[in-house]
Design a protein around this motif. Sequence first.
Motif, PDB file in Angstrom:
ATOM      1  N   GLU A  31       2.887   6.026  28.069  1.00 34.37           N
ATOM      2  CA  GLU A  31       2.898   7.453  28.425  1.00 34.37           C
ATOM      3  C   GLU A  31       4.080   8.151  27.759  1.00 34.37           C
ATOM      4  O   GLU A  31       3.938   9.263  27.226  1.00 34.37           O
ATOM      5  N   ARG A  32       5.245   7.507  27.781  1.00 35.96           N
ATOM      6  CA  ARG A  32       6.424   8.080  27.147  1.00 35.96           C
ATOM      7  C   ARG A  32       6.255   8.127  25.621  1.00 35.96           C
ATOM      8  O   ARG A  32       6.669   9.086  24.961  1.00 35.96           O
ATOM      9  N   ALA A  33       5.622   7.115  25.059  1.00 35.50           N
ATOM     10  CA  ALA A  33       5.455   7.038  23.604  1.00 35.50           C
ATOM     11  C   ALA A  33       4.576   8.152  23.062  1.00 35.50           C
ATOM     12  O   ALA A  33       4.718   8.551  21.887  1.00 35.50           O
ATOM     13  N   GLN A  34       3.671   8.664  23.875  1.00 33.32           N
ATOM     14  CA  GLN A  34       2.760   9.702  23.390  1.00 33.32           C
ATOM     15  C   GLN A  34       3.502  10.928  22.867  1.00 33.32           C
ATOM     16  O   GLN A  34       2.961  11.684  22.049  1.00 33.32           O
ATOM     17  N   ALA A  35       4.739  11.111  23.289  1.00 31.17           N
ATOM     18  CA  ALA A  35       5.528  12.243  22.790  1.00 31.17           C
ATOM     19  C   ALA A  35       5.795  12.123  21.297  1.00 31.17           C
ATOM     20  O   ALA A  35       6.095  13.118  20.632  1.00 31.17           O
ATOM     21  N   HIS A  36       5.681  10.911  20.749  1.00 33.50           N
ATOM     22  CA  HIS A  36       5.937  10.684  19.330  1.00 33.50           C
ATOM     23  C   HIS A  36       4.650  10.679  18.504  1.00 33.50           C
ATOM     24  O   HIS A  36       4.711  10.514  17.287  1.00 33.50           O
ATOM     25  N   ALA A  37       3.500  10.828  19.142  1.00 33.83           N
ATOM     26  CA  ALA A  37       2.233  10.730  18.428  1.00 33.83           C
ATOM     27  C   ALA A  37       2.083  11.861  17.407  1.00 33.83           C
ATOM     28  O   ALA A  37       2.521  12.991  17.626  1.00 33.83           O
ATOM     29  N   THR A  38       1.463  11.524  16.297  1.00 32.21           N
ATOM     30  CA  THR A  38       1.166  12.479  15.227  1.00 32.21           C
ATOM     31  C   THR A  38      -0.230  12.169  14.705  1.00 32.21           C
ATOM     32  O   THR A  38      -0.841  11.165  15.105  1.00 32.21           O
ATOM     33  N   PRO A  39      -0.755  12.974  13.791  1.00 28.32           N
ATOM     34  CA  PRO A  39      -2.060  12.628  13.220  1.00 28.32           C
ATOM     35  C   PRO A  39      -2.083  11.253  12.549  1.00 28.32           C
ATOM     36  O   PRO A  39      -3.154  10.640  12.447  1.00 28.32           O
ATOM     37  N   LEU A  40      -0.927  10.766  12.093  1.00 27.42           N
ATOM     38  CA  LEU A  40      -0.873   9.462  11.432  1.00 27.42           C
ATOM     39  C   LEU A  40      -0.320   8.354  12.328  1.00 27.42           C
ATOM     40  O   LEU A  40      -0.307   7.189  11.915  1.00 27.42           O
ATOM     41  N   ALA A  61       0.804  -1.222   0.000  1.00 25.06           N
ATOM     42  CA  ALA A  61       0.000   0.000   0.000  1.00 25.06           C
ATOM     43  C   ALA A  61       0.837   1.272   0.000  1.00 25.06           C
ATOM     44  O   ALA A  61       0.333   2.340   0.341  1.00 25.06           O
ATOM     45  N   VAL A  62       2.112   1.186  -0.358  1.00 24.49           N
ATOM     46  CA  VAL A  62       2.922   2.400  -0.453  1.00 24.49           C
ATOM     47  C   VAL A  62       2.242   3.350  -1.438  1.00 24.49           C
ATOM     48  O   VAL A  62       1.771   2.915  -2.495  1.00 24.49           O
ATOM     49  N   PRO A  63       2.132   4.659  -1.120  1.00 26.39           N
ATOM     50  CA  PRO A  63       2.859   5.367  -0.061  1.00 26.39           C
ATOM     51  C   PRO A  63       2.122   5.485   1.268  1.00 26.39           C
ATOM     52  O   PRO A  63       2.557   6.226   2.145  1.00 26.39           O
ATOM     53  N   ALA A  64       1.010   4.778   1.445  1.00 25.24           N
ATOM     54  CA  ALA A  64       0.235   4.936   2.682  1.00 25.24           C
ATOM     55  C   ALA A  64      -0.106   3.581   3.286  1.00 25.24           C
ATOM     56  O   ALA A  64      -1.283   3.211   3.390  1.00 25.24           O
ATOM     57  N   PRO A  65       0.900   2.796   3.713  1.00 27.81           N
ATOM     58  CA  PRO A  65       0.616   1.484   4.292  1.00 27.81           C
ATOM     59  C   PRO A  65       0.031   1.591   5.696  1.00 27.81           C
ATOM     60  O   PRO A  65       0.171   2.606   6.381  1.00 27.81           O
ATOM     61  N   GLY A  76       3.934   8.509   4.850  1.00 28.02           N
ATOM     62  CA  GLY A  76       2.490   8.512   4.660  1.00 28.02           C
ATOM     63  C   GLY A  76       1.767   7.382   5.350  1.00 28.02           C
ATOM     64  O   GLY A  76       0.542   7.254   5.221  1.00 28.02           O
ATOM     65  N   ALA A  77       2.501   6.569   6.095  1.00 24.93           N
ATOM     66  CA  ALA A  77       1.898   5.396   6.725  1.00 24.93           C
ATOM     67  C   ALA A  77       0.989   5.782   7.888  1.00 24.93           C
ATOM     68  O   ALA A  77       1.234   6.770   8.590  1.00 24.93           O
ATOM     69  N   ALA A  84       8.758   5.667  15.704  1.00 27.50           N
ATOM     70  CA  ALA A  84       9.008   6.877  14.925  1.00 27.50           C
ATOM     71  C   ALA A  84       9.896   6.587  13.715  1.00 27.50           C
ATOM     72  O   ALA A  84       9.784   7.270  12.683  1.00 27.50           O
ATOM     73  N   LEU A  85      10.761   5.574  13.812  1.00 26.92           N
ATOM     74  CA  LEU A  85      11.603   5.221  12.670  1.00 26.92           C
ATOM     75  C   LEU A  85      10.782   4.624  11.529  1.00 26.92           C
ATOM     76  O   LEU A  85      11.143   4.766  10.361  1.00 26.92           O
ATOM     77  N   LEU A  86       9.682   3.954  11.869  1.00 25.93           N
ATOM     78  CA  LEU A  86       8.779   3.468  10.826  1.00 25.93           C
ATOM     79  C   LEU A  86       8.179   4.634  10.061  1.00 25.93           C
ATOM     80  O   LEU A  86       8.037   4.597   8.835  1.00 25.93           O
ATOM     81  N   ALA A  87       7.823   5.686  10.784  1.00 32.25           N
ATOM     82  CA  ALA A  87       7.265   6.876  10.131  1.00 32.25           C
ATOM     83  C   ALA A  87       8.312   7.587   9.286  1.00 32.25           C
ATOM     84  O   ALA A  87       7.988   8.174   8.251  1.00 32.25           O
ATOM     85  N   ASP A  88       9.563   7.533   9.713  1.00 27.10           N
ATOM     86  CA  ASP A  88      10.623   8.142   8.908  1.00 27.10           C
ATOM     87  C   ASP A  88      10.757   7.428   7.569  1.00 27.10           C
ATOM     88  O   ASP A  88      10.987   8.065   6.537  1.00 27.10           O
ATOM     89  N   ARG A  89      10.628   6.095   7.578  1.00 29.57           N
ATOM     90  CA  ARG A  89      10.759   5.353   6.327  1.00 29.57           C
ATOM     91  C   ARG A  89       9.520   5.498   5.442  1.00 29.57           C
ATOM     92  O   ARG A  89       9.633   5.612   4.219  1.00 29.57           O
ATOM     93  N   TRP A  90       8.347   5.475   6.072  1.00 34.20           N
ATOM     94  CA  TRP A  90       7.100   5.580   5.301  1.00 34.20           C
ATOM     95  C   TRP A  90       6.287   6.761   5.850  1.00 34.20           C
ATOM     96  O   TRP A  90       5.367   6.583   6.667  1.00 34.20           O
TER      97      TRP A  90
END
Length: 269
Positions: free
Chosen positions: A74-83, A34-38, A60-61, A52-58
Amino acid sequence: MTTPIWDPQQYLRHADHRTRPFHDLLARIPEPPAVPAPRIADLGCGAGNVTALLADRWPGARITGYDNSPQMLERAQAHATPLMDFAEADATTWTPQEPFDVIVSNALLQWVPGHADRFPAWLDALTPGGTFALQVPGNFDQPTHVLMRELADSPRWRSRLGGILRHGDAVLTPAAYLDRLTAPGITADVWETTYLHLLQGEDAALDWVKGTGLRPVLTALADDPQARDAFLAEYRDALRTAYPKGPHGTVFPFRRIFAVAHKSRRENR
């Protein structure tokens, strides 16, 4: 086995070294269908730094990181984005409720007894052309774990710590992973790597294990700081002999097992 309470700050103290195997795993994951939005699942996302490294590679994922540790989530929420979001889930029971193009599990499954029994459900959830990729430590026969288990099972500590730690059967052999992941329409690639990490600081091996393998002990003794400190002192002395500090730091060998299972884009007939 005691369910450990995680300390994200301690875990991330060696983030560069801990993240290197994930980079090596990520490099072997083929482009999803489904690239570019898997649609991607990170099972055992921890503090979210590798998610976050997965988001760097894809970029639009649409990515969801799953973990059962409130502290890590709780710590991971700092990396949250709309996607990219994060959700509570236990890998012992997690069954995908939607198709995924990529399912990744990095340094989690050694904590999940019988985890290979979950592979069929996860592989079934892959879209045609999708990939399931895992990485687990293969170092349960190394001094960090052997000395920890011996000390926990010694007369002084057996009543409080006997049986709470993992043994060599926490993970499968590479050949067994290959066997459990290969199926009609599924091809698997399995390999292993031993990293020679050069750790800095005093009692670097102990500092590393306090973030991971020692968590069940630290959790079991959390209500007794005096006992915790006594155990750590005994274990530290043993580790100093097994992992002596050299002129450039402490050499810390660490074996990792990797597997990438790829589903065919065409249905078998």
